[in-house]
Design an enzyme around this catalytic site. Structure first.
Site, PDB file in Angstrom:
ATOM      1  N   ARG A   1       0.846  -1.188   0.000  1.00  0.00           N
ATOM      2  CA  ARG A   1       0.000   0.000   0.000  1.00  0.00           C
ATOM      3  C   ARG A   1       0.877   1.231   0.000  1.00  0.00           C
ATOM      4  NH1 ARG A   1      -2.177   2.591   5.187  1.00  0.00           N
ATOM      5  NH2 ARG A   1      -2.000   4.637   4.229  1.00  0.00           N
TER       6      ARG A   1
ATOM      7  N   HIS B   1      -2.922  11.107   1.401  1.00  0.00           N
ATOM      8  CA  HIS B   1      -2.370  10.805   2.717  1.00  0.00           C
ATOM      9  C   HIS B   1      -1.756  12.078   3.296  1.00  0.00           C
ATOM     10  CE1 HIS B   1      -0.650   7.381   5.361  1.00  0.00           C
ATOM     11  NE2 HIS B   1      -0.508   8.524   6.017  1.00  0.00           N
TER      12      HIS B   1
ATOM     13  N   GLU C   1      -6.995   8.054   7.022  1.00  0.00           N
ATOM     14  CA  GLU C   1      -7.225   8.703   8.319  1.00  0.00           C
ATOM     15  C   GLU C   1      -7.595  10.175   8.169  1.00  0.00           C
ATOM     16  OE1 GLU C   1      -3.736   8.027  10.665  1.00  0.00           O
ATOM     17  OE2 GLU C   1      -4.253   5.954  11.094  1.00  0.00           O
TER      18      GLU C   1
ATOM     19  N   ASN D   1      -6.919   1.239  10.128  1.00  0.00           N
ATOM     20  CA  ASN D   1      -5.606   1.443  10.747  1.00  0.00           C
ATOM     21  C   ASN D   1      -5.760   1.258  12.248  1.00  0.00           C
ATOM     22  OD1 ASN D   1      -4.709   2.103   8.218  1.00  0.00           O
ATOM     23  ND2 ASN D   1      -4.310   4.257   8.659  1.00  0.00           N
TER      24      ASN D   1
ATOM     25  N   TYR E   1      -3.385   0.772  15.885  1.00  0.00           N
ATOM     26  CA  TYR E   1      -2.129   0.707  16.623  1.00  0.00           C
ATOM     27  C   TYR E   1      -2.362   0.442  18.102  1.00  0.00           C
ATOM     28  CZ  TYR E   1       0.082   2.835  12.532  1.00  0.00           C
ATOM     29  OH  TYR E   1       0.552   3.081  11.273  1.00  0.00           O
TER      30      TYR E   1
ATOM     31  N   GLU F   1      -2.932  -0.460   8.351  1.00  0.00           N
ATOM     32  CA  GLU F   1      -1.734  -0.084   9.114  1.00  0.00           C
ATOM     33  C   GLU F   1      -1.799  -0.771  10.464  1.00  0.00           C
ATOM     34  OE1 GLU F   1      -0.888   4.064   9.636  1.00  0.00           O
ATOM     35  OE2 GLU F   1      -1.315   4.561   7.537  1.00  0.00           O
TER      36      GLU F   1
END
Length: 724
Positions: A76, A120, A165, A288, A290, A370
């Site tokens: 990506r 992005h 995002e 995404n 984390y 991500e």
């Protein structure tokens, strides 16, 4: 248990143009808002900029070869908008398109499926000069970019994502203003949310009109939110936070329209037909993930925000912005910090995926676009990084993902963030997320240990074993001859990465049974203060005889059965209505001042301190747990040191206690089997309960101690003394 992924699961890598390409003004590229910020107000911790980044623009073949060596099936990447469209007239830079064609064709030649993300965060400066996202025209300009890129690459890209995002450039760039273009528009900046959503919808329309062959979707950050504590106000705050964090973009994209609060704020910014454009059907949802966030009520957030490490400063900045919405995003108590502003939150990925499935049962299939962790890493002389911390992170994240898929989560791919160390936005190269180390000066690429580990997962479709976190320090066991069950605290880790020093605080049991050998050992370890946490009856029946060390008596609990208490401490109450859990909670609720006195004694003692009671695990356990939490020691370390305790009882101590329990010794008749089992088992669950109870009432353990008389200077002093 093997954690295996289903056949057809797509493994991928991920990167973003501004973070890797460099060549900021090469071959006709125009500046972005990030290029402008880097030349004006934005200063990274290490002084690096995105001008060169890792120079992927000039080293594309080298990097594609490394991706092929890694073995993942997809990559990506994002398109640099100002590299492709260079001015307000819509001038297309063919050299920029040529670069992305080389990217796509190079990936395909190496058996890697291209996944292209249109936007992005690198808004062209020329577009910002026209008003940027605050202007409705932003949406049409993004759709124009989609048309241009699709015209060149529409037949070769496997997945198209409209944006990554969008919450960050909108809320961070225009509402709060801490990201470029750093416009602090307040609630007026929420117009950017609508314009980004509209840009998404128009871009989907443009891609379909261009007849692209691949799937079409978008990428959102869906971290998930949990209550900071079990307090009802925090539970309600987490519900509010998840409402906004998750649904702000997903509701409009999936056809539910704007949240009522947003619609009321936006007013006539929303035009007829907008919500239908925004809700264009999509084939795939990029997620995404984390770390999960925690939320507290604005009124209760103060305790969490009073003790932030430097990397958590963003929490304090965001709290006022969301207070009116009924929540504050705060650090999760007791969980370690990973890279940047994120904590390590096992269980969070499953929580986020479950929330999507429950909230939107008809959601598109998902891809984790991500997922990774960053740290300030240092390579060895050969450029190699043994990044076990990253392997452990990916190990539990992928384990959670495989379990979620087995339970029905519709996730069909995972892209690690990131393939190469890169320019990490505001952090420069001070936070590194890559599987490949990049020296920002020489630009030499060196695969890290995680590169090989994750390549094995890609090859086998199974999560490989992860290296254990090594135990260090005197908490792993220390030899104090004649001192029963002695252990230190050294080596335990705080949430922000510091270590408790060896040889400063110890704990033990049964000091009233000391012999000369034990007294000699205490003196040899420079133990000058003993904290005797036993009840009055126990002390009277068996006083400490420790030679020159100063004894401070802090009775945390006096067993109701004096005879049993003198033998087995607070366990004497377990025969009656009390359990150890009850005793623990009684101590934190009624003896806070005594706990504070003990911590102050540690802060001011000229030598080492040893805390003890009769059995070691009851009152000493509570005291040490509260001390460790006040120091900021990770909850998993606090709990682990207690979970291991039953396996680390010295042979002599274990024989003596077992003799008492089973009626073989001189001091007691046989106790009930349930009591014996409880006393010899780990108290880890009870320690978790104690910490949860304190946090329910006070938010943090530090706030609890301050409420019970500890002064801020005392807390600072004890941290300076114990933490390296």
């Amino acid at each position: 248990m093997n954690h295996t992924f289903p056949e057809g699961f797509v493994w991928g890598t991920a990167a973003a143009a501004y973070q890797v390409e460099g060549a900021w003004d090469a071959d006709g590229k125009a500046p972005s808002v990030w290029d402008t910020a880097g030349r004006t107000w934005l200063k990274t911790p290490d002084g690096t900029t995105g001008d060169v980044a890792i120079d992927q623009y000039h080293r594309l073949d080298e990097d594609l070869d490394l991706l092929q060596r890694f073995g993942a099936g997809a990559h990506r990447f994002s398109v640099s908008w100002p590299r492709v469209v260079t001015d307000a007239k819509g001038t297309v830079n063919q050299a920029g398109l040529d670069y992305y064609e080389r990217m796509v064709d190079g990936l395909l030649a190496r058996g890697i499926a291209p996944a292209l993300n249109l936007y992005h965060w690198d808004t062209p400066q020329w577009l910002e000069d026209l008003g940027g996202m605050m202007d409705r025209d932003f949406a049409d300009r993004l759709a124009d970019l989609a048309t241009v890129v699709a015209g060149r690459l529409g037949d070769r890209v496997s997945q198209w994502f409209t944006m990554n995002e969008p919450s960050h450039p909108s809320l961070g760039g225009y509402v709060a203003g801490f990201l470029p273009p750093a416009r602090k528009e307040g609630s007026a900046g929420l117009a950017t949310v609508h314009h980004l959503l509209l840009g998404h919808g128009r871009s989907v329309q443009a891609l379909r009109a261009a007849g692209v062959q691949g799937e079409i979707g978008t990428i959102l950050s869906l971290s998930g939110v949990a209550p900071a504590t079990s307090h009802p106000d925090d539970v309600r705050a987490a519900e509010r936070a998840e409402h906004f964090e998750g649904r702000l973009f997903l509701d409009p994209m999936l056809g539910r329209g704007h949240l009522p609060e947003m619609a009321a704020t936006l007013g006539d910014i929303i035009r007829e037909g907008d919500e239908e454009i925004i809700a264009q059907p999509i084939d795939v949802l990029g997620v995404n993930w984390y770390s999960r966030y925690s939320a507290a009520s604005p009124e209760r957030a103060t305790a969490h925000l009073a003790d932030l490490p430097a990397r958590g400063a963003m929490f304090a900045g965001l709290a006022p912005a969301t207070a009116g919405l009924g929540f504050a995003v705060v650090p999760t108590p007791g969980l370690p910090w990973g890279g940047a502003h994120r904590q390590l939150t096992p269980g969070g990925l499953r929580h986020a995926l479950r929330w999507v499935a429950e909230t939107y049962p008809d959601h598109p299939d998902m891809v984790i676009t991500e997922n990774g962790v960053g740290y300030p890493e240092t390579a060895d002389a050969a450029g190699f990084v043994q990044d076990d911390h990253r392997i452990r992170y990916l190990g539990w994240a992928l384990t959670e993902l495989s379990e979620a898929i087995a339970d029905g989560a519709r996730v069909r791919g995972h892209h690690v963030w990131t393939s190469f160390d890169n320019f990490q936005w505001m952090a420069g190269f001070s936070q590194r997320f890559g599987l490949v180390h990049v020296d920002p000066e020489t630009l030499v690429r060196t695969p890290k240990a995680s590169f090989a580990w994750l390549a094995e997962a890609v090859r086998t479709g199974t999560v490989p074993p992860v290296p254990a976190e090594p135990l260090t320090g005197d908490h792993t066991g220390i030899d104090l001859p004649g001192v029963r069950n002695a252990r230190g605290l050294g080596g335990l880790r705080t949430v922000d990465g510091r270590i408790v020093r060896d040889g400063v605080v110890f704990r033990s049991a049964g000091l009233h049974r000391l012999d000369d050998e034990g007294r000699t050992a205490i003196a040899a370890h420079d133990i000058t203060t003993l904290l005797d946490l036993r009840g009055e009856d126990e002390v009277r029946r068996a006083p400490d005889e420790v030679g020159t060390a100063r004894v401070v008596h802090l009775p945390l609990h006096t067993p109701r059965n004096a005879d049993a208490g003198a033998a087995v401490g607070a366990a004497g109450d377990v025969r009656g209505s009390y359990s150890l859990k009850d005793i623990y909670l009684e101590i934190v609720r009624e003896r806070g001042a005594a706990l504070v006195t003990g911590i102050r004694e540690i802060a001011t003692s000229q030598g080492a301190v040893l805390a003890h009671c009769t059995a070691g695990k009851d009152r000493t356990g509570v005291f040490i747990a509260v001390l460790l939490a006040a120091l900021g020691v990770r909850d998993d370390d606090i709990v682990r040191t207690y979970a291991e305790s039953s396996g680390r009882l010295g042979d002599g101590f274990l024989a003596e206690v077992s003799g008492i329990f089973y009626g073989d010794g001189p001091e007691g008749a046989r106790m009930p089997d349930a009591v014996i089992e409880e006393m010899l088992s780990s108290p880890a669950d009870y320690i978790e309960s104690v910490l949860a109870n304190i946090r329910h009432d006070h938010g943090t353990v530090a706030a609890y101690l301050l409420a019970n008389g500890l002064e801020p200077d005392d807390l600072r002093q004890v941290r300076e003394k114990l933490l390296a």
